[in-house]
Design a protein around this motif. Structure first.
Motif, PDB file in Angstrom:
ATOM      1  N   GLY A   1       0.774  -1.225   0.000  1.00  0.00           N
ATOM      2  CA  GLY A   1       0.000   0.000   0.000  1.00  0.00           C
ATOM      3  C   GLY A   1       0.804   1.273   0.000  1.00  0.00           C
ATOM      4  O   GLY A   1       0.232   2.367  -0.075  1.00  0.00           O
TER       5      GLY A   1
ATOM      6  N   GLU B   1      -9.348  -2.861  -0.740  1.00  0.00           N
ATOM      7  CA  GLU B   1      -8.014  -3.330  -1.117  1.00  0.00           C
ATOM      8  C   GLU B   1      -7.855  -4.760  -0.589  1.00  0.00           C
ATOM      9  O   GLU B   1      -7.753  -4.978   0.622  1.00  0.00           O
ATOM     10  CB  GLU B   1      -6.932  -2.413  -0.530  1.00  0.00           C
ATOM     11  CG  GLU B   1      -5.522  -2.779  -0.950  1.00  0.00           C
ATOM     12  CD  GLU B   1      -4.491  -1.831  -0.365  1.00  0.00           C
ATOM     13  OE1 GLU B   1      -3.369  -2.289  -0.046  1.00  0.00           O
ATOM     14  OE2 GLU B   1      -4.798  -0.625  -0.205  1.00  0.00           O
TER      15      GLU B   1
ATOM     16  N   THR C   1      -2.405  -7.905  -5.094  1.00  0.00           N
ATOM     17  CA  THR C   1      -3.374  -6.930  -4.596  1.00  0.00           C
ATOM     18  C   THR C   1      -4.417  -6.637  -5.655  1.00  0.00           C
ATOM     19  O   THR C   1      -4.088  -6.439  -6.831  1.00  0.00           O
ATOM     20  CB  THR C   1      -2.669  -5.619  -4.201  1.00  0.00           C
ATOM     21  OG1 THR C   1      -1.630  -5.892  -3.265  1.00  0.00           O
ATOM     22  CG2 THR C   1      -3.661  -4.659  -3.583  1.00  0.00           C
ATOM     23  N   GLN C   2      -5.667  -6.614  -5.228  1.00  0.00           N
ATOM     24  CA  GLN C   2      -6.780  -6.205  -6.097  1.00  0.00           C
ATOM     25  C   GLN C   2      -7.437  -4.996  -5.440  1.00  0.00           C
ATOM     26  O   GLN C   2      -7.927  -5.076  -4.302  1.00  0.00           O
ATOM     27  CB  GLN C   2      -7.787  -7.340  -6.257  1.00  0.00           C
ATOM     28  CG  GLN C   2      -8.910  -7.042  -7.235  1.00  0.00           C
ATOM     29  CD  GLN C   2      -8.460  -7.082  -8.694  1.00  0.00           C
ATOM     30  OE1 GLN C   2      -7.425  -7.634  -9.000  1.00  0.00           O
ATOM     31  NE2 GLN C   2      -9.248  -6.493  -9.579  1.00  0.00           N
ATOM     32  N   PHE C   3      -7.415  -3.865  -6.152  1.00  0.00           N
ATOM     33  CA  PHE C   3      -7.974  -2.628  -5.619  1.00  0.00           C
ATOM     34  C   PHE C   3      -9.262  -2.297  -6.363  1.00  0.00           C
ATOM     35  O   PHE C   3      -9.293  -2.243  -7.595  1.00  0.00           O
ATOM     36  CB  PHE C   3      -6.966  -1.488  -5.773  1.00  0.00           C
ATOM     37  CG  PHE C   3      -7.433  -0.190  -5.177  1.00  0.00           C
ATOM     38  CD1 PHE C   3      -7.284   0.052  -3.820  1.00  0.00           C
ATOM     39  CD2 PHE C   3      -8.023   0.781  -5.961  1.00  0.00           C
ATOM     40  CE1 PHE C   3      -7.720   1.246  -3.261  1.00  0.00           C
ATOM     41  CE2 PHE C   3      -8.458   1.974  -5.422  1.00  0.00           C
ATOM     42  CZ  PHE C   3      -8.301   2.207  -4.058  1.00  0.00           C
TER      43      PHE C   3
ATOM     44  N   ASN D   1     -12.234   0.505  -6.699  1.00  0.00           N
ATOM     45  CA  ASN D   1     -12.819   1.807  -6.434  1.00  0.00           C
ATOM     46  C   ASN D   1     -14.342   1.658  -6.487  1.00  0.00           C
ATOM     47  O   ASN D   1     -14.901   1.239  -7.508  1.00  0.00           O
ATOM     48  CB  ASN D   1     -12.329   2.822  -7.472  1.00  0.00           C
ATOM     49  CG  ASN D   1     -12.906   4.198  -7.245  1.00  0.00           C
ATOM     50  OD1 ASN D   1     -13.845   4.602  -7.921  1.00  0.00           O
ATOM     51  ND2 ASN D   1     -12.342   4.919  -6.291  1.00  0.00           N
TER      52      ASN D   1
ATOM     53  N   THR E   1     -11.047  -0.794 -11.312  1.00  0.00           N
ATOM     54  CA  THR E   1     -10.190  -1.765 -10.627  1.00  0.00           C
ATOM     55  C   THR E   1      -8.741  -1.566 -11.052  1.00  0.00           C
ATOM     56  O   THR E   1      -8.438  -1.217 -12.191  1.00  0.00           O
ATOM     57  CB  THR E   1     -10.608  -3.216 -10.938  1.00  0.00           C
ATOM     58  OG1 THR E   1     -10.458  -3.454 -12.338  1.00  0.00           O
ATOM     59  CG2 THR E   1     -12.046  -3.466 -10.528  1.00  0.00           C
TER      60      THR E   1
ATOM     61  N   GLY F   1      -4.626  -3.352  -9.830  1.00  0.00           N
ATOM     62  CA  GLY F   1      -4.009  -4.432  -9.069  1.00  0.00           C
ATOM     63  C   GLY F   1      -2.888  -5.092  -9.826  1.00  0.00           C
ATOM     64  O   GLY F   1      -2.490  -4.665 -10.918  1.00  0.00           O
TER      65      GLY F   1
ATOM     66  N   PHE G   1      -2.254   3.032  -3.592  1.00  0.00           N
ATOM     67  CA  PHE G   1      -3.567   3.401  -4.113  1.00  0.00           C
ATOM     68  C   PHE G   1      -4.163   4.614  -3.402  1.00  0.00           C
ATOM     69  O   PHE G   1      -5.276   5.026  -3.721  1.00  0.00           O
ATOM     70  CB  PHE G   1      -4.530   2.220  -3.983  1.00  0.00           C
ATOM     71  CG  PHE G   1      -4.007   0.952  -4.599  1.00  0.00           C
ATOM     72  CD1 PHE G   1      -4.120   0.730  -5.964  1.00  0.00           C
ATOM     73  CD2 PHE G   1      -3.373  -0.005  -3.826  1.00  0.00           C
ATOM     74  CE1 PHE G   1      -3.646  -0.430  -6.543  1.00  0.00           C
ATOM     75  CE2 PHE G   1      -2.888  -1.179  -4.393  1.00  0.00           C
ATOM     76  CZ  PHE G   1      -3.020  -1.386  -5.757  1.00  0.00           C
TER      77      PHE G   1
END
Length: 798
Positions: free
Chosen positions: A224, A446, A470-472, A474, A506, A508, A536
């Motif tokens: 992060g 996240e 990591t998969q972010f 929004n 998205t 990641g 992010f």
């Protein structure tokens, strides 16, 4: 003539006789004895024997014995041995004298040094690279500004760690921005780590056990941020012994209470710090600051429960708050406040469960919550301002440690973080001539999986490798704005705005981590490391040090996450039984999607923030040399850092290219930094510390000339960060006196006398320009331009 010669010779003979009589009366005696280890009784071979603090060239033999012959007189005998506390004795030598000496091993006092004994093994024999483990006991020895022990200021004595100046908010690690550091206290994040706009850190040192700073070689369990991780661990409450300690100082007063509730089962720790010393402004401030008010507090509690040998449960809470009132510091919508009140602080809590499964396996689960809120008010009755913003963090994570054998161990885990941002709310509940503004809420998830594995291939080579995915996400509801292709983002190029629910955008990907250790021998090693990290969450501020009013921004359709690739190489060496340690580390970081700003950016309450932001690229590189002495009566270290940090903004349009699209120094570019820390403990009642700090002045933008508009001369800026403020240097001193009559009692008191900036160097924090009828004038702003003397009292009941 003969008579004269006879008198001369008789006189010379008398002088020689008198001299010889005086000499023969000065008899020679011996001082002898045996030097041993006080704990084991083993003889110490090669112990140094000194007389009157001068080296005599005499050392103890293979049995620990020594013998020295000197004329009858009064002397100070000193016996010293590396890693042991020196012995001193006043002797009135008038006969042969035997002095047997038992020296105390100070190995177990290594925690008194800022970089603790644990780090010696980590430095040489583990793959950890760019990692510093710091002891709070050592931090307390470092001279503190106005007697206030400060964790962040202590970190700045380490190579590669700096700030933009005194009173700056946060840390710059290896050329990174303050928001590129992930700061945890017991698994909860800190979004603003300072009190009073950067003068002091928000961590009450009495409640901290240790700090681990990752400048490189970041394990896969952390993510992060793109520059560093500072992992702060609170003390665990004692299950057996009551403890009370605290302190009184010119800035704040502190208290720690450690209470066992059920022996060996349940205990609670509470630590607090408060500053209510506004009278300093009334008594000492100049007339234009008489109305200034500043106070803060922070309180942390920890409940520790051990139901059985296999399980432990802990609940931590942390609260911090700042209040600062000053005349005319804040402006909004062309309204300059006559008086501004700043309120900001954290509310953090974490619940942790540790499960011991077997000698090879253990499990941990953590639920964490953090909320950071700010409120800025102007009490003007007509143009009243009430601005609020906040960021909220919620995390649930679990991890498993498993050791296959002594050579192979692994850690795997999963985490889910939710962010909720309120980027700005103006005058929501008040009446004012200034219109209400309510910016759109932002939220995101996240999700991450990680695995770290360490494998010792042989006695020489160890590999530590990890992978984080990591998969972010929004999340809506959120307005997704589209802009015309071929034009910069602006209000005139905005073509549509669509409300999206669910997942709006998205990001990641994979973040590989690798560290390799090659051990030449037990005292020498070489390490190589590589990290990829994603960020992010961005702190949006075009000031060198962000004010509490600065807003945070989540990555979305128009703002991309930062991605950093970091490579480092280090050589490490210890000698004299780990008394001395040296390290040389080099590094290179390439960061994409760095946030930059258009000239004159409007950031505070802008609904279309992306029109003020530019996408840039960051590059930092350098070398760090550190030599430290970790044992003995005298300890300390010297560090030198060569570091460069550059930014490049090459937009698709000329107006988006800062400095013509060429690389230019970032606000944190300081090529040369030197820190010297010296600690001396001559006896159990006194200790002395000195710090000398030097660094190259940071960049600032200087006008190339002036132009005239409406009869007024204005500065003309052609490039950014094209000049530097003068170099910075400072010397500090600290003297700690422990009351001799209390040293061996349950109540122990000590006085700490400090002088910050001994020689009163007026170090410029910034350079700024003003315009008038006579043209442009240049001014330098210094935060502390004279020595600051303070006296604090600490106490401990045990």
């Amino acid at each position: 003539m003969i008579h004269v010669k006879r008198k001369f010779y008789l006189g010379l003979l008398a002088f020689l006789l008198i001299s010889n009589v005086g000499f023969t009366q000065k008899k020679v005696f011996s001082i002898s004895g045996n030097v041993i280890d006080a704990l084991t009784g083993k003889p110490l071979v090669g112990a140094s024997i000194g007389i009157d603090f001068k080296k005599s060239g005499i050392t103890s033999d293979s049995l620990g014995n020594y013998l020295i012959r000197i004329p009858q007189d009064e002397y100070v005998l000193k016996v010293s041995y590396v890693g042991y506390k020196p012995f001193r004795l006043y002797i009135k030598l008038n006969k042969n004298t035997v002095v047997d000496v038992a020296l105390q091993d100070v190995t177990k006092q290594l925690e008194e040094v800022i970089v603790s004994s644990v780090s010696t093994r980590k430095t040489i024999l583990t793959p950890s690279l760019g990692v510093s483990l710091l002891s709070i006991k050592g931090i307390k020895k470092i001279p503190a500004m106005m007697g206030e022990v400060d964790i962040l200021r202590s970190l700045q004595t380490l190579p590669g760690v700096s700030s933009v100046g005194e009173g700056a908010n946060g840390l710059n690690v290896r050329g990174g921005a303050v928001d590129q550091n992930l700061i945890f206290i017991d698994d909860t994040p800190i979004f603003n780590p300072t009190h009073l706009f950067g003068l002091f850190s928000i961590f009450a040192s009495d409640g901290i056990r240790e700090l681990e700073l990752y400048k490189g070689g970041v394990p896969a369990r952390f993510g992060g941020r793109t520059a560093s991780v500072l992992d702060i661990k609170m003390l665990d409450p004692s299950l057996e012994k009551f403890k009370l300690e605290g302190g009184i100082g010119p800035i704040s007063n502190r208290l720690l209470l450690d209470v066992p509730i059920i022996k060996d089962k349940l205990s609670i720790l509470a630590v607090g710090r408060a500053s209510f010393n506004d009278f300093w402004f009334k008594a000492l401030a100049p007339d234009n600051m008489k109305n200034t008010r500043a106070n803060f507090y922070d309180v942390a509690t920890k409940i520790f429960y051990k139901p059985n040998k296999a399980n432990t449960i802990s609940l931590m809470t942390y609260i911090s708050h700042d209040f600062y009132r000053v005349d005319s510091l804040f402006s909004l919508e062309n309204v300059v406040a006559k008086q501004s009140d700043f309120n900001y602080g954290h509310l953090n809590t974490s619940l942790k469960w540790n499960r011991y499964i077997s000698p090879k396996a253990s499990f941990e689960m953590v639920a964490a919550f953090s909320r950071y809120k700010t409120r800025t008010e102007s009490p003007d009755s007509v143009n009243r301002i009430d601005l609020k913003n906040s960021i909220q963090y919620q995390n649930l994570q679990a991890s498993l440690d498993y050791a296959f054998n002594e050579k192979h161990k692994t850690n795997v885990g999963i985490s889910a973080v939710r962010y909720d941002l309120s980027p700005g709310s103006l005058n929501r509940d008040i009446v004012s001539k200034i219109s209400k503004v309510e910016l759109e809420q932002e939220q995101a998830l996240e999700l991450a999986l990680h695995a770290d594995d360490e494998y010792k291939l042989n006695e020489k080579l160890t590999i530590q490798y990890g992978l984080r995915y990591t998969q972010f996400l929004n999340l809506g509801p959120i307005q997704v704005r589209k802009y015309l292709d071929g034009e910069p983002k602006s209000s005139s190029s905005l073509i549509s705005s669509e409300l999206k629910n669910g997942v709006a955008k998205t990001y990641g990907g994979f973040e590989p981590r690798l560290t390799m250790l090659y051990v030449f021998n037990p005292t020498t090693s070489l390490k190589f490391g590589y990290n990829r990290m994603q960020q992010f969450l961005h702190l949006i501020s075009n000031n060198t040090t962000p004010l509490p009013t600065a807003r945070w921004k989540i990555a979305d359709e128009n703002v991309s996450p930062q991605v950093s690739d970091f490579t480092s190489l280090g050589y490490f060496k210890t000698w004299n039984d780990n008394v001395w340690e040296a390290s040389l580390e080099t590094y290179f970081r390439d960061t994409r999607n760095v946030v930059d700003y258009v000239s004159g950016a409007n950031l505070q309450l802008n609904e279309t923030l992306e029109t003020q932001l530019l996408k840039g690229r960051g590059r930092s590189y350098g070398a760090e040399l550190m030599i430290s002495k970790k044992k003995g009566e005298v300890t300390g270290w010297l560090s030198y850092t060569y570091a460069r940090s550059f930014v490049q903004t090459t937009g698709a349009y000329p107006e988006q290219r800062i400095n013509g699209g060429n690389w230019y120094p970032s606000n944190y570019d300081k090529p040369h930094t030197i820190n010297v820390v010296f600690n001396a403990t001559p006896d159990k009642h006194n200790s002395f510390s000195f710090i000398f700090a030097y660094n190259t002045g940071r960049p600032f933008s200087s006008p190339a000339g002036t132009y005239t508009l409406n009869g007024q001369q204005l500065p003309l800026y052609l490039s950014r960060n094209n000049d530097r403020i003068p170099d910075y240097h400072r010397l500090d001193f600290s003297w700690t006196i422990t009351n001799p009559s209390m040293k061996d009692k349950r109540w122990e008191g000590s006085w700490i006398f400090t002088v910050y900036n001994i020689y009163g160097r007026s170090n410029p924090y910034s350079v700024y320009f003003t315009n008038g009828k006579e043209g442009t004038k240049v001014y330098q702003l210094s935060v502390f331009a004279s020595p600051l003397v303070s006296l604090a009292y600490n106490f401990k009941f045990k």
